[in-house]
Design a protein around this motif. Structure first.
Motif, mmCIF file in Angstrom:
data_model
loop_
_atom_site.group_PDB
_atom_site.id
_atom_site.type_symbol
_atom_site.label_atom_id
_atom_site.label_comp_id
_atom_site.label_asym_id
_atom_site.label_seq_id
_atom_site.Cartn_x
_atom_site.Cartn_y
_atom_site.Cartn_z
ATOM 1 N N ARG A 160 0.834 -1.207 0.000
ATOM 2 C CA ARG A 160 0.000 0.000 0.000
ATOM 3 C C ARG A 160 0.870 1.258 0.000
ATOM 4 N NH1 ARG A 160 -2.893 3.128 3.958
ATOM 5 N NH2 ARG A 160 -4.826 3.948 3.052
ATOM 6 N N ILE A 164 0.881 4.217 -2.777
ATOM 7 C CA ILE A 164 0.682 5.637 -2.441
ATOM 8 C C ILE A 164 1.800 6.475 -3.053
ATOM 9 C CG2 ILE A 164 0.707 7.290 -0.537
ATOM 10 C CD1 ILE A 164 -0.757 5.167 1.155
ATOM 11 N N ARG A 167 1.212 6.686 -6.839
ATOM 12 C CA ARG A 167 0.153 7.648 -7.160
ATOM 13 C C ARG A 167 0.669 9.081 -7.054
ATOM 14 N NH1 ARG A 167 -4.124 6.567 -2.932
ATOM 15 N NH2 ARG A 167 -4.980 8.505 -3.782
ATOM 16 N N GLU A 171 0.526 11.553 -10.150
ATOM 17 C CA GLU A 171 -0.283 12.770 -10.040
ATOM 18 C C GLU A 171 0.584 14.027 -10.145
ATOM 19 O OE1 GLU A 171 -2.552 12.257 -6.498
ATOM 20 O OE2 GLU A 171 -3.719 10.592 -7.332
ATOM 21 N N GLU A 403 -6.343 6.805 -11.328
ATOM 22 C CA GLU A 403 -7.539 6.395 -10.601
ATOM 23 C C GLU A 403 -7.529 4.887 -10.323
ATOM 24 O OE1 GLU A 403 -11.304 6.363 -8.748
ATOM 25 O OE2 GLU A 403 -9.725 7.868 -9.012
ATOM 26 N N ARG A 406 -5.475 4.366 -7.400
ATOM 27 C CA ARG A 406 -6.167 4.771 -6.165
ATOM 28 C C ARG A 406 -7.087 3.663 -5.672
ATOM 29 N NH1 ARG A 406 -10.684 6.104 -4.090
ATOM 30 N NH2 ARG A 406 -11.812 5.790 -6.048
ATOM 31 N N THR A 409 -5.133 0.797 -4.225
ATOM 32 C CA THR A 409 -4.672 1.165 -2.877
ATOM 33 C C THR A 409 -5.786 0.977 -1.854
ATOM 34 O OG1 THR A 409 -3.216 2.824 -3.877
ATOM 35 C CG2 THR A 409 -3.591 2.994 -1.510
ATOM 36 N N ASP A 410 -6.991 1.360 -2.229
ATOM 37 C CA ASP A 410 -8.153 1.197 -1.353
ATOM 38 C C ASP A 410 -8.374 -0.272 -1.009
ATOM 39 O OD1 ASP A 410 -10.996 2.199 -0.343
ATOM 40 O OD2 ASP A 410 -11.337 0.453 -1.633
#
Length: 436
Positions: A160, A164, A167, A171, A403, A406, A409-410
């Motif tokens: 994870r 992060i 991402r 981004e 996305e 993301r 990761t969730d």
């Protein structure tokens, strides 16, 4: 109405009567209850006290320990009463404790649930604790201890954290696409790591079968024609008369199971109906169940009477199989085309068979030294995370690929409880006993 602000109490030790009963209390009223019943005590020291009921009568003499929060199992003030383990003493103690305002009986798993909510454990460590409480074999204990100490949690949290970071880099590239300070080599390195992570997760998922065997047992199914010696072998392995043994064909019509502990490995042995064509309606159902059970087994023992071999028809394919000749007491030690030859009556060859079963079980969990997914819940979320990673790798739009990262990761966060997982809590904590 029960609330999280209540103090909770329960018997946390084993079945009564016993030498000692441990009664646990957790919550804001803990210190007040202890001082009322036992007087003042020193934090974290076991103190012998006379335990008094509200009417001034003595309930028992026992040890009292107080653990102030947050340095306790639940993160709240926690107390323990170690009293004599009679049903009467435990009942009187519980009656006295729940007689205080704001103190009630705990629900199943509520102590551990409070530990989770107070950040003392994550979900994976919580599930490992449940496995440790329920462990019956040495392999199960080792597996649970390793996960309870955080090895599994650290693996998922590490993935994870990497996502992060990925991402953040992607981004940043989106937000500062026109800036020279964000080189394309950063993006390339990110996607290389994402591809490696997808492979790591897939390899980890493949270990679930080994974890299932450790937790649920290595399943061995005994097949053979009627009177091939299946039930005799089953009884010999169980070391008791677990199955009816007669000369009449078709005695066993349903599945019988016994659990063995072979040098710390849990092994489930299943006796089945004899396989034959000319069978009655009920026996036919038993035969169908036998074939279905064998199709999902970890190992099939196909028994054949060496004195009077009988056909059994088709046997499961794709399942490891041992051909075993029975009744060596009547035929001698001739093995012939069999992998093993045994006599359940005299015990000949049984130890060799057990060694073979243990060896195959150990091979099946050969990766048990690795970190394995311990729940189907983990596997399902890992599969989803991997799919989102693969989608991110194959996508075109950088915004959509970010996305996908993301959401992946969730999914990883849901395994350890790093994101909102309220819908899973009731299921997880219901696995615990009342006092845990």
């Amino acid at each position: 109405m029960a609330t999280s602000k209540d103090s909770i109490v329960a018997l946390s030790s084993g079945r009564l009567p016993a030498g000692i009963a441990v009664i646990r209390i957790s919550g804001p009223k803990t210190r007040f209850v202890i001082e009322t019943i036992a007087g003042g005590i020193k934090d974290r020291f076991a103190t012998l006290r006379k335990l008094m009921a509200p009417d001034g009568s003595v309930i028992d003499h026992g040890l009292v320990v107080f653990f102030p929060g947050p340095g306790s199992f639940t993160g709240e003030d926690v107390g323990e009463f170690h009293v004599h383990g009679s049903r009467a003493v435990a009942a009187k103690m519980l009656e006295t404790l729940t007689g205080f305002a704001g103190v009630r009986h705990a629900e199943p798993g509520e102590f551990t649930r409070r530990a989770f909510l107070n950040g003392k454990l994550n979900l994976v460590e919580t599930e490992a604790l449940a496995d440790l409480v329920n462990a019956e074999t040495e392999a199960q204990r080792r597996f649970a201890v390793r996960n309870a100490e955080g090895a599994q949690s650290e693996l998922y949290s590490g993935w994870r954290r990497r996502l992060i970071h990925a991402r953040a880099m992607i981004e940043a590239e989106i937000d500062f696409a026109d800036e020279e300070d964000v080189p394309g080599s950063v993006s390339k390195a990110v996607w290389t790591d994402v591809a490696a992570m997808a492979d790591e997760i897939e390899r980890h998922i493949q270990g679930f079968k080994a974890a299932e065997i450790i937790r649920d047992g290595f399943e061995v199914v005994i097949l053979g024609a009627p009177n091939a010696g299946k039930s005799s072998l089953f009884n010999s392995l169980a070391q008791r008369e677990a199955a009816i043994v007669t000369d009449e064909p078709g005695t066993t019509r349903d599945l019988l199971e016994v659990v063995l502990d072979l040098h710390g490995m849990r092994v489930r042995v299943v006796d089945t109906a004899g396989l034959r064509e000319a069978a009655g309606k009920v026996e036919t159902i038993g035969i169908e169940r036998a074939r279905a059970k064998a199709g999902g087994a970890d190992l099939v023992l196909l028994l054949e009477d060496m004195v009077d071999p009988q056909p059994v028809g088709a046997v499961p394919t794709g399942v490891p199989l041992l051909r075993i000749g029975t009744k060596t007491d009547l035929m001698g030690a001739r093995r012939g085309a069999y992998d093993l030859a045994i006599s359940s009556k005299e015990g000949t060859g049984i130890s060799e068979l057990l060694d073979e079963i243990l060896g195959r079980a150990a091979t099946a969990v050969g990766g048990a030294g690795d970190i394995l997914p311990s729940r189907l819940r983990h596997v399902e979320l890992l599969e989803e995370a991997k799919d989102f990673l693969l989608a991110a790798l194959s996508g075109q739009s950088l915004e959509l690929r970010a996305e996908e990262l993301r959401v992946a990761t969730d999914r990883l966060g849901r395994i350890t409880g790093a994101v909102d997982v309220e819908d899973m809590l009731d299921v997880i904590f219901s696995q615990f006993c009342i006092g845990k």
